[in-house]
Motif scaffolding. Structure first.
Motif, short mmCIF file in Angstrom:
data_model
loop_
_atom_site.label_atom_id
_atom_site.label_comp_id
_atom_site.label_asym_id
_atom_site.label_seq_id
_atom_site.Cartn_x
_atom_site.Cartn_y
_atom_site.Cartn_z
N CYS A 295 -54.60 34.49 22.35
CA CYS A 295 -54.91 33.60 23.44
C CYS A 295 -56.35 33.48 23.53
CB CYS A 295 -54.26 33.83 24.82
SG CYS A 295 -52.73 33.81 24.75
N SER A 296 -57.06 34.55 23.29
CA SER A 296 -58.57 34.19 23.51
C SER A 296 -59.16 33.72 22.09
CB SER A 296 -59.32 35.59 23.78
OG SER A 296 -59.09 36.56 22.73
N VAL A 301 -57.63 25.72 20.43
CA VAL A 301 -56.91 25.16 18.84
C VAL A 301 -55.83 24.52 19.67
CG1 VAL A 301 -56.14 24.95 17.11
CG2 VAL A 301 -58.35 26.29 17.23
N TYR A 302 -54.99 25.33 20.61
CA TYR A 302 -53.86 25.06 21.19
C TYR A 302 -53.92 25.16 22.52
CZ TYR A 302 -51.60 25.70 16.63
OH TYR A 302 -51.34 25.59 15.36
N HIS A 303 -54.21 24.02 23.46
CA HIS A 303 -54.81 24.10 24.81
C HIS A 303 -53.63 24.67 25.80
CE1 HIS A 303 -58.48 21.95 23.51
NE2 HIS A 303 -57.66 21.06 23.05
N GLY A 338 -56.34 39.07 31.43
CA GLY A 338 -57.72 39.24 32.22
C GLY A 338 -57.68 39.13 33.89
N ALA A 339 -58.65 39.55 34.28
CA ALA A 339 -58.47 39.94 35.88
C ALA A 339 -58.06 38.63 36.81
CB ALA A 339 -59.95 40.44 36.28
N ASN A 340 -58.48 37.53 36.18
CA ASN A 340 -58.32 36.20 36.76
C ASN A 340 -56.78 36.07 36.70
OD1 ASN A 340 -60.77 35.67 37.50
ND2 ASN A 340 -61.37 34.54 35.49
N VAL A 341 -56.12 36.27 35.78
CA VAL A 341 -54.62 35.94 35.71
C VAL A 341 -54.14 37.03 36.57
CG1 VAL A 341 -52.56 36.37 34.18
CG2 VAL A 341 -54.95 35.32 33.33
N VAL A 342 -54.38 38.19 36.69
CA VAL A 342 -53.76 39.21 37.44
C VAL A 342 -54.12 38.74 39.02
CG1 VAL A 342 -54.03 41.70 38.58
CG2 VAL A 342 -54.24 41.02 36.07
#
Length: 518
Positions: A295-296, A301-303, A338-342
């Motif tokens: 994903c990172s 490339v794949y939004h 990542g922390a934002n997803v959590v």
């Protein structure tokens, strides 16, 4: 003279059952038929011009007949070829043989098959100029060029032969075939050997392996689907995926749609391995790191790549019918992103989820030791995800985990105090008994527009304190407001997590060198 001969009138009369029509009557009817035909054709030409066309069609004639209140009988709706028959006694007169259909046969005929629902299916027409052999593509046998005899027949019929270009076959060199067979054999049978480690190193560095990428992706997808009970094989396949991702010489983006389902399966599958002693938790953790890495690296490339992955993992986490092992994999996958997803996906659902998880952790309510162990695993994963999120949040606050630096004031030349008045000397004497920070503040108040003099037991030092202007003051106030809001949000988040997890969250508040790994 009429362009419609009387013979045509006689034939039409015979077709409708009038057999005794005299030749004088047919000769008189011919001009009238011509007039009606000219009238219909003129109306049809008008319809053609109104339609912005230059070719007259049967629809124009039908429209002209409708304008004249005549039943439109011109044209044929059937797709079958027309069958012409020669009129009896006429060598140059033909008519269309209309087939009579029995209504009973039409009613008793079986119903045709229902058409399939419309759907859109995506597949590769070609990958880098090579057509893959999949059912959606036309098989090679159907594209074989016709033999010379058929070509001659086409030429005799004055039909241009079709030039068919056969697809290019994907030809691998003998060395690449042996390399692929060796890698797959090591992954299937000797995944614990030192030779397999060397093979993984070769996969991650060699520059001539790009022709093998579609074969490796197909091999991984097939083996993961068929061997979910073989944990060692799944670990070996995920290590092969990691090596392919690390190779800077290959373009793996076109094959992510085949690799991602296999990785997600190893992350959130209900059961991996066939024994209770199999450490499938480590495989799920490793798969979570692979998902986060993809994903990172390829999110630009794949939004919609990360959004689709997070949606899949969140559905697995919030579905109560899923097993605890699937919940563990979903939490690990979201935490790796990542922390934002959590903070956005896990923390809002943490409290109700822990209420459902708590009965599975208690010995009084859950007698199955395996289920209880899985529940504690999920609990630890949730606590790690929340704790790392809090730690990243608090680490962003300036100076929270940094040790206060000791400032050493350099001695400077002594300042003559004879010119100072008595009030200033009194304030200077009071400063000697105060803390350095308070000294600075008092001195700044005493001398708002000049240099503040700090007295100490040692040599005198000089510190400049300048008053901020109006623009700088507003900026500093905004920064303080934002910092205060971050502090309040972080404290609220920490207090709520302390209520859920207890003292286990305190290890995430320590500096990095003192933090405990849970």
């Amino acid at each position: 003279m009429s362009i419609v001969p009387k013979e045509s009138i006689e034939v039409i009369a015979q077709s409708i059952g009038i057999s005794n029509l005299s030749s004088d009557a047919a000769l008189a009817l011919a001009p009238d038929v011509e007039y009606r035909l000219r009238e219909i054709m003129q109306e049809a030409i008008k319809c053609m011009r109104h339609s912005k066309r230059t070719v007259l069609t049967t629809d124009d004639v039908d429209s002209a007949l409708s304008l004249r209140n005549v039943e439109p009988i011109y044209g044929f709706a059937s797709g079958d070829p027309l069958r012409f028959k020669r009129a009896v006694g006429r060598k140059d007169l033909f008519y269309i043989d209309d087939k009579e259909v029995d209504l009973k046969e039409v009613i008793e005929a079986p119903l045709p098959k229902a058409p399939l629902d419309p759907a859109v299916v995506v597949h590769w027409l070609a990958i880098e100029g090579i057509q893959p052999a999949i059912p959606e593509n036309v098989p090679v046998e159907a594209l074989v060029a016709p033999p010379d005899s058929k070509k001659l027949e086409h030429r005799k019929e004055d039909v241009l032969p079709v030039d068919i270009k056969l697809p290019v076959k994907h030809v691998l060199s003998r060395e690449l075939q042996l390399y692929f067979d060796k890698i797959t054999d090591l992954a299937l049978n000797r995944s614990e050997s030192a030779l397999f480690k060397e093979a993984l190193s070769s996969l991650s560095t060699d520059s001539g392996l790009h022709p093998l990428v579609p074969y490796f992706s197909y091999f991984i997808a097939e083996e993961v689907t068929r061997n979910l009970n073989d944990l060692s094989l799944l670990v070996a396949l995920m290590r092969v995926v990691q090596s392919l991702l690390q190779n800077p010489h290959i373009h793996i983006e076109p094959y992510l749609h085949q690799l991602m389902p296999s990785i997600i399966t190893c992350l959130v599958a209900k059961r991996l391995g066939h024994r209770l002693s199999d450490d499938h938790w480590e495989l799920r953790d490793f798969s979570a790191t692979l998902v986060a890495s993809i994903c990172s690296r390829y999110g630009h490339v794949y939004h919609n790549l990360q959004s689709r992955v997070t949606k899949t993992l969140l559905n697995a986490l919030l579905d109560p019918s899923k097993s605890l092992t699937q919940h563990y994999g979903a939490i690990q996958g979201l935490s790796a992103l990542g922390a934002n997803v959590v903070r956005l996906l896990i923390l809002p659902n943490l409290e109700p989820y822990l209420k459902l998880l708590e009965p599975e952790m208690l010995l009084e309510k859950q007698k199955n030791e395996v289920k209880r162990n899985e529940a504690w695993r999920v609990y630890g994963a949730a606590m790690r995800a929340a704790g790392n999120c809090v730690y990243e949040r608090l680490k962003a606050l300036p100076g929270l985990f940094s040790r206060p630096a000791r400032q050493t004031l350099r001695p400077s030349a002594r300042i003559d105090l004879s010119g100072l008045n008595k009030r200033k000397s009194t304030s200077t004497e009071m400063l000697t008994q105060q803390s350095p920070l308070k000294k600075l503040v008092v001195a700044a108040k005493a001398e708002p527009n000049s240099t503040a003099v700090l007295a100490s037991s040692g040599p005198l030092s000089q510190v400049k304190v300048q008053r901020p202007v109006a623009g700088e003051r507003s900026k500093s106030m905004q920064a303080l407001t934002l910092a205060w809001k971050d502090d309040v949000d972080a404290s609220k988040l920490m207090s709520s997590l302390l209520e859920l997890f207890g003292e286990g969250m305190l290890c995430f508040l320590q500096p990095p060198e003192l933090s405990l790994h849970v």
